[in-house]
Design a protein around this motif. Structure first.
Motif, PDB file in Angstrom:
ATOM      1  N   TRP A 120      29.232  38.037 -59.291  1.00  0.00           N
ATOM      2  CA  TRP A 120      30.577  38.394 -59.773  1.00  0.00           C
ATOM      3  C   TRP A 120      30.641  39.880 -60.110  1.00  0.00           C
ATOM      4  CZ3 TRP A 120      34.976  35.560 -59.986  1.00  0.00           C
ATOM      5  CH2 TRP A 120      36.053  36.080 -60.712  1.00  0.00           C
ATOM      6  N   GLU A 121      31.807  40.479 -59.828  1.00  0.00           N
ATOM      7  CA  GLU A 121      31.992  41.892 -60.146  1.00  0.00           C
ATOM      8  C   GLU A 121      33.480  42.166 -60.325  1.00  0.00           C
ATOM      9  OE1 GLU A 121      29.605  45.047 -58.097  1.00  0.00           O
ATOM     10  OE2 GLU A 121      31.580  45.735 -57.433  1.00  0.00           O
ATOM     11  N   GLU A 122      33.834  42.869 -61.409  1.00  0.00           N
ATOM     12  CA  GLU A 122      35.232  43.257 -61.619  1.00  0.00           C
ATOM     13  C   GLU A 122      35.310  44.386 -62.638  1.00  0.00           C
ATOM     14  OE1 GLU A 122      37.886  40.481 -63.660  1.00  0.00           O
ATOM     15  OE2 GLU A 122      36.134  39.418 -64.450  1.00  0.00           O
ATOM     16  N   SER A 123      36.469  45.026 -62.680  1.00  0.00           N
ATOM     17  CA  SER A 123      36.700  46.111 -63.634  1.00  0.00           C
ATOM     18  C   SER A 123      36.662  45.553 -65.052  1.00  0.00           C
ATOM     19  CB  SER A 123      38.063  46.746 -63.358  1.00  0.00           C
ATOM     20  OG  SER A 123      38.387  47.663 -64.371  1.00  0.00           O
ATOM     21  N   LEU A 124      35.875  46.166 -65.923  1.00  0.00           N
ATOM     22  CA  LEU A 124      35.705  45.641 -67.280  1.00  0.00           C
ATOM     23  C   LEU A 124      37.015  45.652 -68.060  1.00  0.00           C
ATOM     24  CD1 LEU A 124      33.804  44.567 -69.492  1.00  0.00           C
ATOM     25  CD2 LEU A 124      33.334  46.938 -70.129  1.00  0.00           C
ATOM     26  N   ASN A 125      37.815  46.715 -67.918  1.00  0.00           N
ATOM     27  CA  ASN A 125      39.038  46.774 -68.723  1.00  0.00           C
ATOM     28  C   ASN A 125      40.121  45.811 -68.240  1.00  0.00           C
ATOM     29  OD1 ASN A 125      40.133  48.064 -66.504  1.00  0.00           O
ATOM     30  ND2 ASN A 125      40.199  50.091 -67.450  1.00  0.00           N
ATOM     31  N   ARG A 126      39.860  45.128 -67.107  1.00  0.00           N
ATOM     32  CA  ARG A 126      40.806  44.108 -66.641  1.00  0.00           C
ATOM     33  C   ARG A 126      40.237  42.694 -66.787  1.00  0.00           C
ATOM     34  NH1 ARG A 126      43.173  46.830 -61.066  1.00  0.00           N
ATOM     35  NH2 ARG A 126      44.203  48.601 -62.063  1.00  0.00           N
ATOM     36  N   THR A 127      39.048  42.590 -67.341  1.00  0.00           N
ATOM     37  CA  THR A 127      38.417  41.280 -67.497  1.00  0.00           C
ATOM     38  C   THR A 127      39.048  40.541 -68.681  1.00  0.00           C
ATOM     39  OG1 THR A 127      36.326  42.204 -66.710  1.00  0.00           O
ATOM     40  CG2 THR A 127      36.214  40.066 -67.820  1.00  0.00           C
ATOM     41  N   PRO A 128      39.646  39.363 -68.458  1.00  0.00           N
ATOM     42  CA  PRO A 128      40.236  38.619 -69.576  1.00  0.00           C
ATOM     43  C   PRO A 128      39.153  38.217 -70.588  1.00  0.00           C
ATOM     44  CG  PRO A 128      40.829  37.633 -67.460  1.00  0.00           C
ATOM     45  CD  PRO A 128      39.766  38.644 -67.188  1.00  0.00           C
ATOM     46  N   SER A 129      39.557  38.058 -71.824  1.00  0.00           N
ATOM     47  CA  SER A 129      38.593  37.762 -72.898  1.00  0.00           C
ATOM     48  C   SER A 129      37.778  36.507 -72.607  1.00  0.00           C
ATOM     49  CB  SER A 129      39.324  37.608 -74.238  1.00  0.00           C
ATOM     50  OG  SER A 129      40.240  36.530 -74.185  1.00  0.00           O
ATOM     51  N   HIS A 130      38.440  35.452 -72.100  1.00  0.00           N
ATOM     52  CA  HIS A 130      37.712  34.198 -71.874  1.00  0.00           C
ATOM     53  C   HIS A 130      36.644  34.359 -70.800  1.00  0.00           C
ATOM     54  CE1 HIS A 130      41.070  33.998 -68.950  1.00  0.00           C
ATOM     55  NE2 HIS A 130      40.202  33.389 -68.181  1.00  0.00           N
ATOM     56  N   ARG A 131      36.924  35.217 -69.792  1.00  0.00           N
ATOM     57  CA  ARG A 131      35.952  35.399 -68.706  1.00  0.00           C
ATOM     58  C   ARG A 131      34.743  36.202 -69.192  1.00  0.00           C
ATOM     59  NH1 ARG A 131      39.375  35.754 -64.149  1.00  0.00           N
ATOM     60  NH2 ARG A 131      39.326  38.013 -63.941  1.00  0.00           N
ATOM     61  N   LEU A 132      35.006  37.221 -70.003  1.00  0.00           N
ATOM     62  CA  LEU A 132      33.903  38.017 -70.542  1.00  0.00           C
ATOM     63  C   LEU A 132      33.008  37.146 -71.418  1.00  0.00           C
ATOM     64  CD1 LEU A 132      32.481  40.732 -70.972  1.00  0.00           C
ATOM     65  CD2 LEU A 132      34.038  41.161 -72.874  1.00  0.00           C
ATOM     66  N   LEU A 133      33.612  36.342 -72.285  1.00  0.00           N
ATOM     67  CA  LEU A 133      32.813  35.473 -73.165  1.00  0.00           C
ATOM     68  C   LEU A 133      32.035  34.432 -72.360  1.00  0.00           C
ATOM     69  CD1 LEU A 133      35.378  34.997 -76.083  1.00  0.00           C
ATOM     70  CD2 LEU A 133      33.277  36.342 -76.136  1.00  0.00           C
ATOM     71  N   ALA A 134      32.633  33.948 -71.280  1.00  0.00           N
ATOM     72  CA  ALA A 134      31.933  32.976 -70.422  1.00  0.00           C
ATOM     73  C   ALA A 134      30.719  33.621 -69.761  1.00  0.00           C
ATOM     74  CB  ALA A 134      32.884  32.431 -69.362  1.00  0.00           C
ATOM     75  N   MET A 135      30.882  34.857 -69.260  1.00  0.00           N
ATOM     76  CA  MET A 135      29.765  35.577 -68.628  1.00  0.00           C
ATOM     77  C   MET A 135      28.638  35.818 -69.630  1.00  0.00           C
ATOM     78  SD  MET A 135      31.042  38.493 -65.965  1.00  0.00           S
ATOM     79  CE  MET A 135      32.787  38.625 -66.249  1.00  0.00           C
ATOM     80  N   LEU A 136      29.021  36.231 -70.831  1.00  0.00           N
ATOM     81  CA  LEU A 136      28.014  36.521 -71.854  1.00  0.00           C
ATOM     82  C   LEU A 136      27.306  35.255 -72.310  1.00  0.00           C
ATOM     83  CD1 LEU A 136      29.885  39.255 -73.940  1.00  0.00           C
ATOM     84  CD2 LEU A 136      28.112  39.569 -72.204  1.00  0.00           C
ATOM     85  N   ARG A 137      28.047  34.136 -72.323  1.00  0.00           N
ATOM     86  CA  ARG A 137      27.392  32.867 -72.665  1.00  0.00           C
ATOM     87  C   ARG A 137      26.407  32.483 -71.562  1.00  0.00           C
ATOM     88  NH1 ARG A 137      30.533  27.269 -73.781  1.00  0.00           N
ATOM     89  NH2 ARG A 137      31.181  28.325 -75.684  1.00  0.00           N
ATOM     90  N   ALA A 138      26.829  32.648 -70.311  1.00  0.00           N
ATOM     91  CA  ALA A 138      25.943  32.344 -69.177  1.00  0.00           C
ATOM     92  C   ALA A 138      24.672  33.176 -69.268  1.00  0.00           C
ATOM     93  CB  ALA A 138      26.666  32.608 -67.860  1.00  0.00           C
TER      94      ALA A 138
END
Length: 707
Positions: free
Chosen positions: A208-226
């Motif tokens: 997965w790859e995307e611009s950090l400032n466009r990453t929704p909060s739920h997706r960032l938290l999901a990645m960090l949990r993973a």
């Protein structure tokens, strides 16, 4: 800068309102009390604005404290110049303060420290001045017992310069901006974990790859949990060439041998010091924003859940459904006290349907039951169908309620204290019945994280989450008001000005002396002084009190005003209450006092019209589609009734009466763009949805909303 200037910098609130609010907070006034009973002083600020002021005030105090620590540390190192002292004193940006402190921070020995010990700092200064030529010859002067060659001398000088570049405030500040604008977050699967069953729920983040400032909060938290669970590795990157080019333009001002050495130092500084530090900072900042968003969603969901419609004081038969272990039944009186408990076995494997029906009918008649509450867990639908087959002697309302957190409550210290003679199954069934009668009174006994209305609640900052949720519960409790003679210790502890210990004292006083007859009796409770009484009195209610105002939101400090209003109209106080015609004759400005202004008087008149009115709506019966009992019954295109049972940043989940909740993605809520799910739906709202996708293997259901 003082506190008020600091707060005004980020709000549009007037200096006068901020000053008044800070003064009230310093006097130990609570936010619910200030927003409700000190409107004239604050300029009609609401709870959110007052809370914002309180948070900014705390932030200001923390910055001041940090500055003191920094100044003291640098002073102890005899390195505090007048210019540096002034810069620190004038700064109120925590990041800027940390950058100013960075060169003086105690740390492990660095490459630059080792080079300085070898006497190479003068060489680094000469190169950094960018005027030197023939660096090999210059470096030879620094060869000694500790430095074996010119190359080693130049390497040491570069280590020192790399640290200086890392500590350059202009470089750090602008590099941060570059990361904030252009950082890309990427995640890659840990190959050894890829095939694990638990890893599959994170499969979209395997590459997965995307611009950090466009990453929704739920997706960032999901990645960090993973990542925290070891399934993926994440990284934050920007274009390295662009970053180095920026630093070179900022630092290098010549075109000679020195420039070449500085360029090497810049590359080393970026790779070894700047990039790891700034990328971590950027990720941390993004995580804090994601935490804030997740906590806001949780708080909003919790508010809606706590303020869900209550059935009120009714005799309730509550059922905690089950198959093999049976259905646990309890009968509760109007106050929620346990009258009887029983277990029935209407489902497989026992299938004692006839006997179960007979027992239910008998209990309904014996205890004059008015409503039935069924938990929405295992065997819920089957139990609902079973209950609706029973021919009762009178019409009964049947409700299916969320049992999220009931098992947590049943095993808790609070439940053991309430029901020491009963096991967890009885306590759980009692909770299911009580949360129909009054969701707020029952759910305050359960840790909000266990109620199941959050999003990644275990991944966010736990201190921040607890503070926000405690604040949310307090707002809800005080917006409704509580019955002083029936409220549990848990409920009382959230009343403005009370707290846990005082709540216990009130319950003990009530047990020893009987029901409270008026609010003034609160002052007889041990350790409950004038301040606590001032903060709490108007948020508690006493039914059938000697003074009818004790069952209203009118504060005791205003009783004299109400009595004067009644006297001026030639009637008694109790004749004024709920008398709209007489209230309409009152001129508010006539009753303004030093403490209570026009806003306070208008609130009093509103309350007199509808004293003690519960702001919550009445509970409604809801029925799921009787033909849908499991995921295999679902077909694409079906239109079904459902209940919103969770709200997230990316959509809402809807209970269809089966084990799996369906997701209405934010894009499927309505036509057009939706920025906030809560603008369209609320928790526990009854809705109509269309089935758009059924994935039986993954047990996922996709829906679209029908408005």
């Amino acid at each position: 800068m003082n506190t008020i200037q600091f707060i005004r910098k980020t709000t549009n609130i007037s200096e006068k309102s901020i000053n008044a609010t800070l003064q009230l907070l310093s006097e130990d006034c609570t936010i619910p009390f200030i927003s409700r009973y000190r409107k004239d002083k604050t300029g009609n600020l609401d709870e959110t604005q007052i809370e914002h002021i309180a948070k900014l005030n705390k932030q200001f105090e923390e910055i001041v404290k940090r500055k003191e620590t920094i100044l003291k540390s640098i002073e102890e190192q005899n390195a505090l110049s007048p210019e540096l002292k002034q810069r620190i004193e004038e700064s109120f940006d925590i990041q800027e303060l940390e950058d100013l402190y960075l060169p003086f921070k105690k740390r492990k020995k660095t490459k630059a420290d080792a080079a300085k010990e070898k006497g190479l700092e003068p060489l680094a200064k000469i190169i950094m001045s960018q005027k030197a030529q023939d660096l090999q010859s210059l470096a030879s002067k620094y060869v000694n017992d500790a430095v074996s060659s010119e190359d080693e001398a130049l390497q040491g000088a570069r280590d020192i310069m790399a640290e200086w570049i890392n500590e350059n405030m202009y470089v750090r500040k602008n590099l941060r901006r570059l990361f904030q604008r252009k950082a890309v977050i990427s995640s890659k699967v840990v190959k050894s974990k890829k095939e694990e069953e638990d890893a599959q729920k994170f499969s979209q983040y395997f590459e997965w790859e995307e611009s950090l400032n466009r990453t929704p909060s739920h997706r960032l938290l999901a990645m960090l949990r993973a990542e925290s669970e070891g399934f993926v590795k994440t990284s934050i990157d920007i274009d390295k060439a662009e970053a180095i080019d920026f630093i070179e333009n900022a630092v290098i001002k010549s075109n000679n041998e020195s420039a070449e050495q500085i360029s090497l130092a810049i590359k080393d500084s970026y790779k070894r010091l700047l990039e790891p530090a700034i990328s971590n900072e950027t990720l941390q900042e993004a995580k804090e924003k994601a935490d804030k968003k997740a906590i806001e969603i949780f708080s909003e969901n919790l508010t809606q859940l706590l303020l869900a419609p209550p059935l009120g004081e009714k005799r309730i038969l509550a059922i905690d459904p089950g198959y093999k272990s049976g259905c646990k039944i309890v009968c509760l009186d109007e106050k929620g006290d346990l009258l009887n408990n029983e277990t029935i076995y209407p489902h497989a494997p026992q299938n004692e349907t006839g006997m179960a029906m007979k027992k239910i009918r008998s209990m309904v008649n014996a205890y004059n039951i008015e409503a039935i509450s069924i938990g929405n867990g295992t065997a819920s639908r089957e139990t609902e169908f079973f209950i609706k087959k029973i021919a009762f002697d009178k019409p009964l309302q049947v409700f299916v309620v969320s049992e999220a957190g009931a098992s947590v409550y049943s095993a808790s210290k609070i439940a053991r204290e309430e029901f020491p003679k009963y096991d967890v199954t009885v306590r759980g069934a009692v909770s299911i019945g009580r949360r129909l009668a009054d969701p707020l009174a029952e759910l305050v006994k359960i840790d909000p994280k266990s109620i199941g209305v959050g999003q990644y609640q275990h991944d966010v900052d736990q201190t921040q989450l607890k503070n926000e949720l405690d604040s949310t519960v307090m707002k809800c409790v005080n917006s409704v008001g509580i019955n002083l003679n029936t409220a549990s210790k848990s409920l009382l502890s959230y009343v403005s000005g009370i707290g846990e210990k005082m709540a216990e004292n009130i319950v003990n006083y009530r047990a020893e002396n009987g029901a409270f007859e008026d609010r003034k009796q609160l002052k007889k409770v041990p350790r409950l002084g004038e301040k606590a009484f001032q903060q709490a009195a108007a948020f508690v209610r006493i039914n059938n009190a000697k003074n009818p105002l004790d069952n209203s939101a009118v504060h005791p400090e205003a009783y004299g005003i109400v009595e004067k209003m009644a006297k001026d109209l030639g009637i008694k106080t109790n004749e004024l209450i709920a008398n709209k015609e007489k209230i309409a004759l009152i001129k508010p400005e006539k009753y303004i006092t030093e403490d209570i202004g026009i806003l306070g008087i208008k609130d009093i008149l509103k309350e007199l019209e509808k004293p003690g009115l519960d702001p919550r709506k009445a509970a409604k019966v809801f029925e799921f589609d009787p033909n849908v009992k499991k995921i295999t019954d679902l077909k694409i295109g079906m239109i079904l009734p459902g209940i919103v049972n969770n709200i997230t940043a990316f959509g809402c989940f809807v209970d269809l009466g089966i084990k799996e909740s369906g997701l209405v993605h934010i894009s499927q809520l309505k036509e057009g763009f939706v920025s906030d799910v809560n603008e369209v739906v609320k928790l526990h709202q009854h809705v109509q949805v269309r089935v758009t996708e059924v994935d039986e293997a993954r047990k996922r259901v996709q829906l679209s909303m029908i408005l």
